[in-house]
Design an enzyme around this catalytic site. Structure first.
Site, mmCIF file in Angstrom:
data_model
loop_
_atom_site.group_PDB
_atom_site.id
_atom_site.type_symbol
_atom_site.label_atom_id
_atom_site.label_comp_id
_atom_site.label_asym_id
_atom_site.label_seq_id
_atom_site.Cartn_x
_atom_site.Cartn_y
_atom_site.Cartn_z
ATOM 1 N N THR A 5 -6.865 -17.776 10.397
ATOM 2 C CA THR A 5 -8.256 -17.502 10.768
ATOM 3 C C THR A 5 -9.136 -18.566 10.122
ATOM 4 O OG1 THR A 5 -7.729 -15.176 10.784
ATOM 5 C CG2 THR A 5 -10.066 -15.747 10.727
ATOM 6 N N ARG A 56 -1.842 -6.298 12.631
ATOM 7 C CA ARG A 56 -2.352 -5.402 11.582
ATOM 8 C C ARG A 56 -1.242 -5.223 10.564
ATOM 9 N NH1 ARG A 56 -2.457 -0.411 15.262
ATOM 10 N NH2 ARG A 56 -0.603 -1.561 15.902
ATOM 11 N N LYS A 84 -11.098 -14.579 17.105
ATOM 12 C CA LYS A 84 -10.542 -13.892 15.947
ATOM 13 C C LYS A 84 -11.635 -13.335 15.033
ATOM 14 C CE LYS A 84 -7.840 -12.290 12.982
ATOM 15 N NZ LYS A 84 -6.698 -12.742 12.257
ATOM 16 N N ASN A 132 -12.635 -9.295 14.342
ATOM 17 C CA ASN A 132 -12.678 -8.687 13.009
ATOM 18 C C ASN A 132 -14.094 -8.247 12.637
ATOM 19 O OD1 ASN A 132 -9.982 -8.728 12.621
ATOM 20 N ND2 ASN A 132 -9.941 -10.429 11.188
ATOM 21 N N LEU A 152 -13.317 4.706 13.611
ATOM 22 C CA LEU A 152 -14.514 5.476 13.262
ATOM 23 C C LEU A 152 -14.187 6.456 12.143
ATOM 24 C CD1 LEU A 152 -16.445 6.396 16.552
ATOM 25 C CD2 LEU A 152 -17.059 4.732 14.790
ATOM 26 N N GLY A 166 -15.113 6.667 5.127
ATOM 27 C CA GLY A 166 -14.370 6.805 3.876
ATOM 28 C C GLY A 166 -14.815 5.754 2.889
ATOM 29 N N GLY A 217 -10.994 -3.021 3.502
ATOM 30 C CA GLY A 217 -10.609 -4.036 2.523
ATOM 31 C C GLY A 217 -9.516 -4.880 3.133
ATOM 32 N N CYS A 226 -8.253 -9.685 5.299
ATOM 33 C CA CYS A 226 -8.914 -10.225 6.497
ATOM 34 C C CYS A 226 -10.371 -9.810 6.632
ATOM 35 C CB CYS A 226 -8.146 -9.805 7.745
ATOM 36 S SG CYS A 226 -6.540 -10.598 7.855
ATOM 37 N N LYS A 246 -4.607 -0.197 2.493
ATOM 38 C CA LYS A 246 -4.341 0.761 3.563
ATOM 39 C C LYS A 246 -2.903 1.225 3.424
ATOM 40 C CE LYS A 246 -3.135 -1.451 7.724
ATOM 41 N NZ LYS A 246 -3.476 -2.251 8.901
#
Ligand code: UDX
Length: 442
Positions: A127, A157, A215, A219, A261, A264, A268, A271, A333
């Site tokens: 990127t 991902r 890209k 994002n 959606l 929380g 992070g 990317c 994640k």
């Protein structure tokens, strides 16, 4: 040189992007050599072992290495004889700036140039700020006339990287302006991606600038969607509304959609955060900073959510000095061991810095977190982290945390307060088990 439909490929940079890309290309039947300057990483990869956690990667590496389709080296001369060369190195945030650090991609290109031949196709995957491809293309063409550059952004991902690479939801080619060069680059890429293209994956063929922008635009859109719902969470907290119900309701509108959606502790990873900052920085340079000025706000909303989680913990602890708090999750994640710009790790570090006795855990990311923040206490299991805790904070929504039995958890802690930083627990059953439950924006 190709054998049948197999293409000989080099992939420069074997991190979260390049290692997966190399393994996936070998799975597609190509002959691949992965190159990196990191000897430890290459030593692991060469044995068919994954240097980081990514579902399916270890299997795919093992098979590639065993069949001889996949090799790894720190010696860039191994790129000689390959027809296509991918640039898949990192473009992290520059220290002390919002902009992207392009030193790795320039270094990778320079290391590759001595081994390029006329007719070779160099393909950018990293990127980059718009305009970088043009610069790299000029560098390559002046060193090796007849070698061409294409830009082929990656949308994988983490946690689904192998699957996303083998079955992308679209493929983008950014091609040179010269028609013959564009044709040569397209032919090489078509051969490389013959399988996904044959199975109907949409292909968008465009110029360098559009491919680079696709890209960062994707994002930025995703980051904006998450910060939008987190802004609604802030409002919901003030008026006593439930942002999860709100997301369900607006998400049923096909034009909006429910994905991305989830309110929380925010986004992070390697990317989204750095890409929106680099996009803003590049737009400022181009004199169109105002067009993406909202990205500063997207970033600010996102960072405020981390503060909110910390605030909820402190409010519940009263005198919080030396009180034990269990932090569930360190990775940015689930299904990843990546702690780059992780909201979870940031919450743990902030609490620790304020004098809270933090005990953090994660199914995969402890080693990476410890390397960056050895001052934290880590527990190998959630049970151990919860033991004697005055509050529990869930900041990465791993399945095992979501499935944690609230009754059992109640028996482990000193004080049954849970802050659900990912809105992923069933609030009713935790409350029924005697917990004081706080979500984000509900
Ligand atoms: C992202 C893009 O999705 C991918 O296409 C691109 O190639 C790289 O960047 P990734 O960083 O792996 O991929 O993670 P993603 O699944 O997009 O999640 C990013 C962050 O947003 C995570 O921290 C996640 O927890 C957070 N998130 C996601 C939310 O807070 N709410 C949501 O609803 C969705």
């Amino acid at each position: 040189m190709s054998q049948g439909s197999a293409v000989r490929v080099s992939v420069i940079g074997c991190g979260y992007l390049g290692a997966v890309h190399a393994a996936a290309l070998a799975t597609l039947g190509h002959e691949v050599v992965g190159l990196d300057v990191d000897q430890d990483k290459i030593a692991l990869l060469a044995q068919g072992e994954a240097p980081f956690f990514e579902p399916g990667l270890a299997e795919s590496l093992r098979t590639g290495v065993q069949t001889g389709k996949l090799r790894f080296s720190t010696d860039f001369s191994a790129a000689r004889g390959c027809q296509v060369h991918f640039l898949a190195v990192g473009t992290p945030q520059l220290r002390g700036s919002q902009a992207a650090d392009l030193s790795f991609i320039h270094a990778a290109t320079e290391s590759l140039i001595p081994y390029l031949r006329p007719g070779d196709v160099v393909v950018g995957k990293s990127t980059v700020p718009v305009g970088t491809a043009r610069e790299l293309a000029d560098k390559i063409a002046s060193a090796v006339p007849g070698a061409v550059l294409a830009w082929n952004p990656e949308f994988l991902r983490e946690g689904f990287a192998v699957e996303d690479t083998l079955h992308p939801d679209r493929i983008v080619y950014g091609l040179p302006a010269d028609e013959d060069e564009a044709e040569a680059a397209k032919a090489a890429l078509d051969q490389l991606y013959a399988e996904p293209l044959a199975s109907g994956c949409p292909l968008i063929v465009t110029d360098y600038q559009t491919a680079e922008l696709v890209k960062v635009a994707a994002n930025s859109f995703l980051a904006t969607k998450i910060s939008f719902i987190n802004a609604m969470a802030e409002i919901s907290e003030v008026v006593g509304a439930d942002v999860t119900k709100l997301a369900d309701a607006i998400g049923h509108d096909q034009r909006i959609g429910r994905k991305f959606l989830n309110a929380g502790v925010g986004f992070g990873g390697g990317c989204l955060p750095k890409d929106i900052r680099a996009f803003q920085a590049r737009a400022d340079e181009l004199g169109v900073g105002r067009s993406v000025g909202f990205l500063n706000e997207v970033d600010a909303i996102n960072l405020r959510r981390r503060e909110r989680v910390v605030e909820l913990v402190l409010t519940n602890l009263g005198d919080y000095q030396r009180k034990r708090v269990a932090v569930l999750g360190l990775a940015f994640k689930p299904e990843s061991d990546d702690v780059r710009d992780s909201p979870a790790l940031d919450v743990a570090v902030r609490l620790h810095g304020l004098g809270v006795d933090v005990v953090a855990t994660d199914p995969q990311a402890i080693a990476n977190a410890r390397r960056l923040h050895p001052q934290l206490d880590f527990a190998a299991t959630a049970e151990e982290a919860l033991s004697g805790a005055e509050a529990v904070v869930l900041v990465t929504e791993w399945q095992q945390y979501q499935k944690f039995d609230p009754q059992l958890a109640r028996g482990l802690v000193a004080n049954p307060v849970v802050i659900d930083g990912r809105n992923c627990l069933d609030a009713a059953s935790w409350r029924a088990a005697g917990w004081t439950y706080f979500g984000m924006g509900r």
